[in-house]
Design an enzyme around this catalytic site. Structure first.
Site, PDB file in Angstrom:
ATOM      1  N   GLU A  82       1.905   3.456   3.431  1.00  0.00           N
ATOM      2  CA  GLU A  82       2.675   2.759   4.737  1.00  0.00           C
ATOM      3  C   GLU A  82       4.204   2.826   4.535  1.00  0.00           C
ATOM      4  O   GLU A  82       4.476   1.990   4.477  1.00  0.00           O
ATOM      5  CB  GLU A  82       2.305   2.054   4.369  1.00  0.00           C
ATOM      6  CG  GLU A  82       0.098   1.324   4.052  1.00  0.00           C
ATOM      7  CD  GLU A  82      -0.112   0.117   4.684  1.00  0.00           C
ATOM      8  OE1 GLU A  82      -1.892   0.386   3.920  1.00  0.00           O
ATOM      9  OE2 GLU A  82       0.317  -0.552   5.043  1.00  0.00           O
ATOM     10  N   HIS A  93       2.199  -3.903   7.107  1.00  0.00           N
ATOM     11  CA  HIS A  93       1.152  -2.637   6.345  1.00  0.00           C
ATOM     12  C   HIS A  93       1.716  -1.791   7.469  1.00  0.00           C
ATOM     13  O   HIS A  93       1.995  -2.365   8.335  1.00  0.00           O
ATOM     14  CB  HIS A  93      -0.166  -2.912   6.549  1.00  0.00           C
ATOM     15  CG  HIS A  93      -0.441  -3.914   5.409  1.00  0.00           C
ATOM     16  ND1 HIS A  93      -1.098  -3.798   3.990  1.00  0.00           N
ATOM     17  CD2 HIS A  93       0.657  -5.558   4.868  1.00  0.00           C
ATOM     18  CE1 HIS A  93      -1.014  -4.343   3.714  1.00  0.00           C
ATOM     19  NE2 HIS A  93      -0.195  -5.897   3.272  1.00  0.00           N
ATOM     20  N   GLU A 111       0.596  -5.196  10.564  1.00  0.00           N
ATOM     21  CA  GLU A 111       0.171  -3.870  10.861  1.00  0.00           C
ATOM     22  C   GLU A 111       0.885  -2.826  12.015  1.00  0.00           C
ATOM     23  O   GLU A 111       0.643  -3.307  13.237  1.00  0.00           O
ATOM     24  CB  GLU A 111      -1.140  -3.360  11.015  1.00  0.00           C
ATOM     25  CG  GLU A 111      -2.123  -3.796  10.458  1.00  0.00           C
ATOM     26  CD  GLU A 111      -2.690  -3.192   9.329  1.00  0.00           C
ATOM     27  OE1 GLU A 111      -1.683  -2.657   8.954  1.00  0.00           O
ATOM     28  OE2 GLU A 111      -2.938  -4.093   8.378  1.00  0.00           O
ATOM     29  N   HIS A 120       0.485  -1.090  -0.039  1.00  0.00           N
ATOM     30  CA  HIS A 120      -0.015  -0.106  -0.144  1.00  0.00           C
ATOM     31  C   HIS A 120       1.278   0.826  -0.061  1.00  0.00           C
ATOM     32  O   HIS A 120       2.081   1.388   0.595  1.00  0.00           O
ATOM     33  CB  HIS A 120      -1.474  -0.145   0.913  1.00  0.00           C
ATOM     34  CG  HIS A 120      -2.401  -1.215   1.583  1.00  0.00           C
ATOM     35  ND1 HIS A 120      -2.500  -2.301   2.575  1.00  0.00           N
ATOM     36  CD2 HIS A 120      -2.553  -2.044  -0.073  1.00  0.00           C
ATOM     37  CE1 HIS A 120      -3.104  -3.351   1.685  1.00  0.00           C
ATOM     38  NE2 HIS A 120      -3.969  -2.363   0.696  1.00  0.00           N
TER      39      HIS A 120
HETATM   40  N1  LIG Z   1      -2.660  -1.605   6.196  1.00  0.00           N
HETATM   41  S1  LIG Z   1      -5.004  -1.412   5.761  1.00  0.00           S
HETATM   42  O1  LIG Z   1      -4.972   0.026   6.797  1.00  0.00           O
HETATM   43  O2  LIG Z   1      -5.212  -1.501   4.635  1.00  0.00           O
HETATM   44  N2  LIG Z   1      -5.758  -2.591   6.319  1.00  0.00           N
HETATM   45  C1  LIG Z   1      -4.851  -4.387   6.174  1.00  0.00           C
HETATM   46  C2  LIG Z   1      -5.550  -5.053   6.565  1.00  0.00           C
HETATM   47  C3  LIG Z   1      -4.969  -6.851   6.107  1.00  0.00           C
HETATM   48  C4  LIG Z   1      -4.308  -7.184   5.816  1.00  0.00           C
HETATM   49  C5  LIG Z   1      -4.328  -8.614   5.411  1.00  0.00           C
HETATM   50  C6  LIG Z   1      -5.586  -9.527   5.502  1.00  0.00           C
HETATM   51  C7  LIG Z   1      -6.149  -8.512   6.061  1.00  0.00           C
HETATM   52  C8  LIG Z   1      -6.703  -7.667   6.537  1.00  0.00           C
HETATM   53  C9  LIG Z   1      -5.844  -4.487   4.640  1.00  0.00           C
HETATM   54  O3  LIG Z   1      -5.169  -4.956   3.167  1.00  0.00           O
HETATM   55  O4  LIG Z   1      -7.098  -3.974   4.437  1.00  0.00           O
HETATM   56 ZN   LIG Z   2      -1.733  -1.830   3.884  1.00  0.00          ZN
END
Ligand SMILES: NS(=O)(=O)N[C@@H](Cc1ccccc1)C(=O)O
Ligand SMILES: [Zn+2]
Length: 324
Positions: free
Chosen positions: A72, A204, A277, A69
């Protein structure tokens, strides 16, 4: 709340320069390779760290991916922290020395370089998430790479089919240029029919969480995920979270996602795949743009988690007392 300026974080070019610097400083430990290009043509690199690095030895491999992302950016700092810590401590810290003598570590510092550049290098941050690939029939740009992986893609309401959505799953599994590059790299680590990568963390921000599959279902077990598998994921996930103070949970406990890297890496490749995260736990900490003076603290916060994951790479089931 204090927030960052773009220059608080390594740019894409500065990130590649830091990789090149480590490779020059530690030629026996570090070897970087270009595994493909992004939609706009930027190199996507994989950095290998191991003793005797130029030889593909029959050792368990561990993968760390970062910056799926765009916004990030702290996750790119995490990649550079791991690179710096493992190389500088080899020959000094006995645990790291033993691990690099018996494992091969791969770091992909930025899966989404186009998104990172777009978010960071226009003068002010843009809160961009997706890649920068156009969508046919729409003026909306970008695929959410973490909804584009080829396991249960678009199955379960855990992504969007609308190009304008921030969780747009793309036109098909691995339709994202960068997803295909990294998925091909991972598939390429299969030697004599056996996937050499045994464990993985996808970094992330934000939320201070340790997440594990499946994301597409609330069920704790499912096709290709037995009770023993779930026990191993939970035991190791909990042990990792104990080291950094993050909250451990199955990722669907957060919300359902489909097409995530974790579900694909586990179900398709048999890799114990987690999402971290990172900091902050909430928007009050600066959200996606925490100030630069927290970078050292919040990357080194994961030192023990990285070392712990590497220590289990020969047999993740050991974390649950399951040797078989
Ligand atoms: N970094 S984030 O805010 O996008 N959160 C991630 C969290 C996430 C990552 C992997 C599996 C399920 C959920 C996302 O891809 O939504
Ligand atoms: Zn993310």
């Amino acid at each position: 709340v204090r927030v960052a300026a773009p220059e608080d974080y390594h740019t894409y070019d500065e990130t590649l320069a830091a990789v090149a610097e480590a490779e020059a400083a530690y030629p026996d430990l570090v070897s970087s390779q270009v595994i493909g290009q992004s939609h706009e043509g930027r190199d996507i690199v994989a950095v290998k760290i191991s003793a005797n690095v130029t030889v593909d030895e029959d050792e368990p491999e561990v993968l760390f991916t970062h910056n799926q992302h765009a916004r990030e950016h702290l996750t790119v700092e995490m990649a550079l922290y791991t690179l710096t810590e493992l190389t500088s401590q080899y020959g000094t810290d006995t645990e790291i020395t033993t691990l690099l003598d018996s494992r091969e570590v791969w770091i992909v510092p930025s899966v989404n370089p186009d998104g990172k550049v777009y978010d960071q290098e226009s003068g002010s941050f843009r809160s961009w998430r997706k890649n920068r690939q156009p969508n046919e029939g729409s003026s909306a740009v970008g695929t959410d790479l973490n909804r584009n992986w080829a396991y249960e893609w678009g199955c379960c309401g855990g992504s969007s089919g609308s190009p304008g959505s921030d969780t747009y799953r793309g036109s098909g599994p691995e339709s994202g240029t960068e997803t295909a590059v990294v998925a091909d790299f991972v598939r390429g680590r299969t030697v004599d029919g056996e996937q050499q990568i045994t464990a993985h963390i996808d970094f992330h921000t934000y939320g201070e969480l340790v997440l594990w599959p499946y994301g597409y279902t609330y069920d704790e077990t499912g096709p290709g995920l037995t009770a023993d598998d779930a026990a191993a994921f939970q035991a190791l996930g909990g042990e990792l979270a104990d080291t950094n103070g993050y909250t451990p949970q199955q990722s669907s406990d957060l919300y359902v996602t489909d097409g995530s890297i974790n579900d694909w890496a586990w179900a398709d490749q048999g890799i114990f795949s987690y999402t971290f995260e990172m900091y902050p736990s909430s928007g009050a900490g600066g959200g996606f743009y925490p100030p630069g003076d927290v970078i050292e603290r919040e990357t080194s916060r994961n030192r023990e988690a990285v070392v712990t994951l590497l220590s289990y790479a020969d047999c993740v089931y050991r974390a649950a007392g399951l040797e078989s």
